[in-house]
Design an enzyme around this catalytic site. Structure first.
Site, PDB file in Angstrom:
ATOM      1  N   TYR A  58       0.832  -1.210   0.000  1.00 44.93           N
ATOM      2  CA  TYR A  58       0.000   0.000   0.000  1.00 44.93           C
ATOM      3  C   TYR A  58       0.863   1.254   0.000  1.00 44.93           C
ATOM      4  O   TYR A  58       1.686   1.474   0.892  1.00 44.93           O
ATOM      5  CB  TYR A  58      -0.948   0.038   1.213  1.00 44.93           C
ATOM      6  CG  TYR A  58      -2.079  -0.976   1.141  1.00 44.93           C
ATOM      7  CD1 TYR A  58      -2.332  -1.723  -0.011  1.00 44.93           C
ATOM      8  CD2 TYR A  58      -2.919  -1.175   2.217  1.00 44.93           C
ATOM      9  CE1 TYR A  58      -3.361  -2.646  -0.073  1.00 44.93           C
ATOM     10  CE2 TYR A  58      -3.967  -2.093   2.166  1.00 44.93           C
ATOM     11  CZ  TYR A  58      -4.173  -2.819   1.006  1.00 44.93           C
ATOM     12  OH  TYR A  58      -5.205  -3.741   0.961  1.00 44.93           O
ATOM     13  N   LEU A 213     -17.706   0.329  -0.665  1.00 46.88           N
ATOM     14  CA  LEU A 213     -18.361   1.342  -1.517  1.00 46.88           C
ATOM     15  C   LEU A 213     -18.007   1.149  -2.984  1.00 46.88           C
ATOM     16  O   LEU A 213     -18.180   2.060  -3.799  1.00 46.88           O
ATOM     17  CB  LEU A 213     -17.937   2.750  -1.072  1.00 46.88           C
ATOM     18  CG  LEU A 213     -18.358   3.164   0.343  1.00 46.88           C
ATOM     19  CD1 LEU A 213     -17.838   4.560   0.664  1.00 46.88           C
ATOM     20  CD2 LEU A 213     -19.876   3.119   0.467  1.00 46.88           C
ATOM     21  N   GLY A 214     -17.480  -0.023  -3.333  1.00 48.05           N
ATOM     22  CA  GLY A 214     -17.067  -0.233  -4.723  1.00 48.05           C
ATOM     23  C   GLY A 214     -15.996   0.771  -5.131  1.00 48.05           C
ATOM     24  O   GLY A 214     -15.938   1.191  -6.290  1.00 48.05           O
ATOM     25  N   GLY A 216     -15.853   3.797  -4.258  1.00 45.12           N
ATOM     26  CA  GLY A 216     -16.395   5.161  -4.288  1.00 45.12           C
ATOM     27  C   GLY A 216     -17.619   5.282  -5.186  1.00 45.12           C
ATOM     28  O   GLY A 216     -18.385   6.236  -5.082  1.00 45.12           O
TER      29      GLY A 216
HETATM   30  N1  LIG Z   1      -7.131  -7.583  -0.121  1.00 47.40           N
HETATM   31  C1  LIG Z   1      -7.159  -6.779  -1.162  1.00 47.40           C
HETATM   32  O1  LIG Z   1      -6.711  -7.156  -2.263  1.00 47.40           O
HETATM   33  C2  LIG Z   1      -7.730  -5.408  -1.009  1.00 47.40           C
HETATM   34  C3  LIG Z   1      -8.013  -4.644  -2.169  1.00 47.40           C
HETATM   35  C4  LIG Z   1      -8.548  -3.376  -1.997  1.00 47.40           C
HETATM   36  C5  LIG Z   1      -8.775  -2.868  -0.712  1.00 47.40           C
HETATM   37  N2  LIG Z   1      -8.455  -3.610   0.385  1.00 47.40           N
HETATM   38  C6  LIG Z   1      -8.634  -3.068   1.759  1.00 47.40           C
HETATM   39  O2  LIG Z   1      -9.922  -2.528   1.878  1.00 47.40           O
HETATM   40  C7  LIG Z   1      -9.847  -1.158   2.264  1.00 47.40           C
HETATM   41  C8  LIG Z   1     -11.028  -0.433   1.727  1.00 47.40           C
HETATM   42  O3  LIG Z   1     -11.096  -0.551   0.303  1.00 47.40           O
HETATM   43  P1  LIG Z   1     -11.571   0.684  -0.552  1.00 47.40           P
HETATM   44  O4  LIG Z   1     -10.727   1.860  -0.185  1.00 47.40           O
HETATM   45  O5  LIG Z   1     -11.633   0.266  -1.944  1.00 47.40           O
HETATM   46  O6  LIG Z   1     -13.042   0.909   0.083  1.00 47.40           O
HETATM   47  P2  LIG Z   1     -14.328   1.635  -0.470  1.00 47.40           P
HETATM   48  O7  LIG Z   1     -15.120   2.012   0.733  1.00 47.40           O
HETATM   49  O8  LIG Z   1     -15.003   0.824  -1.495  1.00 47.40           O
HETATM   50  O9  LIG Z   1     -13.796   2.932  -1.225  1.00 47.40           O
HETATM   51  C9  LIG Z   1     -13.151   3.938  -0.510  1.00 47.40           C
HETATM   52  C10 LIG Z   1     -13.019   5.154  -1.389  1.00 47.40           C
HETATM   53  O10 LIG Z   1     -14.299   5.702  -1.695  1.00 47.40           O
HETATM   54  C11 LIG Z   1     -14.243   7.117  -1.635  1.00 47.40           C
HETATM   55  N3  LIG Z   1     -15.112   7.515  -0.519  1.00 47.40           N
HETATM   56  C12 LIG Z   1     -15.216   6.924   0.696  1.00 47.40           C
HETATM   57  N4  LIG Z   1     -16.135   7.547   1.449  1.00 47.40           N
HETATM   58  C13 LIG Z   1     -16.625   8.540   0.712  1.00 47.40           C
HETATM   59  C14 LIG Z   1     -17.620   9.530   0.937  1.00 47.40           C
HETATM   60  N5  LIG Z   1     -18.267   9.593   2.108  1.00 47.40           N
HETATM   61  N6  LIG Z   1     -17.887  10.401  -0.052  1.00 47.40           N
HETATM   62  C15 LIG Z   1     -17.245  10.329  -1.235  1.00 47.40           C
HETATM   63  N7  LIG Z   1     -16.286   9.434  -1.515  1.00 47.40           N
HETATM   64  C16 LIG Z   1     -15.982   8.534  -0.546  1.00 47.40           C
HETATM   65  C17 LIG Z   1     -12.812   7.497  -1.361  1.00 47.40           C
HETATM   66  O11 LIG Z   1     -12.084   7.610  -2.574  1.00 47.40           O
HETATM   67  P3  LIG Z   1     -11.753   8.993  -3.265  1.00 47.40           P
HETATM   68  O12 LIG Z   1     -11.848  10.081  -2.252  1.00 47.40           O
HETATM   69  O13 LIG Z   1     -10.419   8.833  -3.828  1.00 47.40           O
HETATM   70  O14 LIG Z   1     -12.804   9.087  -4.307  1.00 47.40           O
HETATM   71  C18 LIG Z   1     -12.272   6.251  -0.661  1.00 47.40           C
HETATM   72  O15 LIG Z   1     -10.896   6.082  -0.813  1.00 47.40           O
HETATM   73  C19 LIG Z   1      -8.460  -0.707   1.772  1.00 47.40           C
HETATM   74  O16 LIG Z   1      -7.955   0.405   2.461  1.00 47.40           O
HETATM   75  C20 LIG Z   1      -7.645  -1.939   2.065  1.00 47.40           C
HETATM   76  O17 LIG Z   1      -7.303  -1.981   3.439  1.00 47.40           O
HETATM   77  C21 LIG Z   1      -7.953  -4.871   0.237  1.00 47.40           C
END
Ligand SMILES: NC(=O)c1ccc[n+]([C@@H]2O[C@H](COP(=O)([O-])OP(=O)(O)OC[C@H]3O[C@@H](n4cnc5c(N)ncnc54)[C@H](OP(=O)(O)O)[C@@H]3O)[C@@H](O)[C@H]2O)c1
Length: 349
Positions: A58, A213-214, A216
């Protein structure tokens, strides 16, 4: 914040959210600077969160480095999870990738240094590498548990049959057990319903669900041409590439309007409720890039969807289970009218 054990195969106590730290640092060109990351971390812990999810890769190692600083005040109260396979350095050489015993050992040593800690609570094997024999991986993980460098071993992004086989081999061999799975899951990605989640329920594996959240998409912000990961990083985010994904966003926006909450809260509340309904413990991994985003994820803890709202979101986002599940469901239905109707007993998922 509520708590659960990390599956039925461990006594480890974790919060109902894990804090994903993929956004801690700017090594990928998009993420949170140190001060914002610190504020996110502190507020998550103040809210009662104890489960932290990172990976060597990361932000090219910056996520672990920042955590190495932030965790010091409360190290032993935190459940610190990180991952290996990919490696932190963008210029990594061949032997520093994959799941070989060699890369496992070196990766863990380097993570321990970046995290500034003597042990990792949960080590995730980040991805299958399609090469390393599973017994090599399991023996390597078992050695690290024996050495006290990791406490629990778990598998991320592995197909169900590989996890299941690994869990059985570890159990039969007396090696450190496979304790959990990490898998993508949200209203725009539910294929884990076919094999991975039923497997976790049956084996009592702890489940962590990434990208609730997919990435975002489910905030609906890209319909208003807002900036975000999709525009900045151009990866790790879904788009409305199918009618079903667009219908899921529609449904989230409609319910957000009904309940007067941000769409992010509605989509996260659905994943949390789905987690609670699994017959094993399961927690979403939230992924804030800012304090305001963290507040939305935390706000979702107070949002209870009505049964109709939950069912509607579940139905709109459902994926076909395919063969053999659909054929089996049909033949079981037939059997229920016969001898099965007189059988009491646990249902094997
Ligand atoms: N094992 C794996 O292969 C794997 C892969 C991916 C993730 N993960 C883990 O899962 C965690 C979460 O994944 P994810 O970051 O993809 O989760 P997510 O909740 O699907 O997306 C998070 C993103 O959505 C946007 N966001 C979140 N809240 C928001 C709000 N209230 N309003 C507007 N935009 C918002 C932000 O991106 P922006 O501000 O940039 O738009 C944020 O970075 C990661 O940190 C990691 O620890 C693991």
């Amino acid at each position: 914040m509520r708590y659960t054990t990390f599956g039925r195969r461990s006594g480890l106590r974790v919060s109902q959210y894990a804090l994903g730290t993929g956004n801690f640092g700017t090594g990928w060109g998009a993420g949170a600077e140190r001060d914002e990351a610190k504020k996110i971390f502190d507020r998550f812990v103040e809210a009662g969160g104890n489960f932290i999810d990172s990976a060597d890769t990361y932000q090219a190692g910056q996520s672990e480095e920042l955590l190495g600083e932030f965790i010091q005040a409360d190290r032993d109260d935190l459940v610190l999870a990180t991952k290996f396979t990919v490696g932190a350095r963008p210029d990594r050489k061949l032997s520093r990738t994959g799941n070989s015993r060699k890369n496992l050992r070196t990766s863990v040593e380097e993570s321990l240094q970046r995290l500034n800690t003597e042990y990792i609570d949960v080590l995730w094997v980040h991805y299958p590498d399609a090469l390393t024999p599973v017994d090599e991986l399991l023996r390597g993980l078992d050695d690290l548990v024996t050495q006290g460098k990791i406490l629990y071993a778990a598998f991320s992004n592995f197909p169900a049959w590989r996890v299941s086989r690994a869990a059985a081999l570890a159990d039969l061999s007396g090696w450190a057990p496979v304790t959990g799975i990490q898998v993508e899951y949200s209203l725009v990605e539910r294929t884990a319903d076919r094999e991975l989640l039923p497997m976790a329920e049956a084996l009592g594996l702890g489940v962590t669900l990434w990208s609730p959240l997919g990435g975002g998409l489910l905030t609906g912000k890209y319909r208003q041409s807002h900036q975000g990961r999709l525009t900045d990083l151009k990866t790790l985010v879904h788009t409305e590439s199918t009618d079903q994904k667009a219908a899921a966003v529609d449904a989230v926006l409609t319910i957000a309007n009904e309940v007067g909450r941000p769409p992010a809260q509605v989509a996260t509340a659905w994943v949390s409720e789905r987690s609670r309904r699994l017959a094993t413990s399961s927690v979403p991994i939230i992924g804030p890039r800012s304090l305001a985003q963290l507040d939305d994820y935390l706000g979702a803890l107070e949002l209870e969807l009505s049964a109709d709202q939950y069912d509607h979101l579940t139905q709109v986002s459902a994926v076909p289970l395919g063969i053999p599940h659909e054929a089996n469901a049909a033949s079981l239905n037939g059997l229920q009218g016969g001898v099965m109707a007189r059988l009491d007993g646990p249902v094997v998922p």
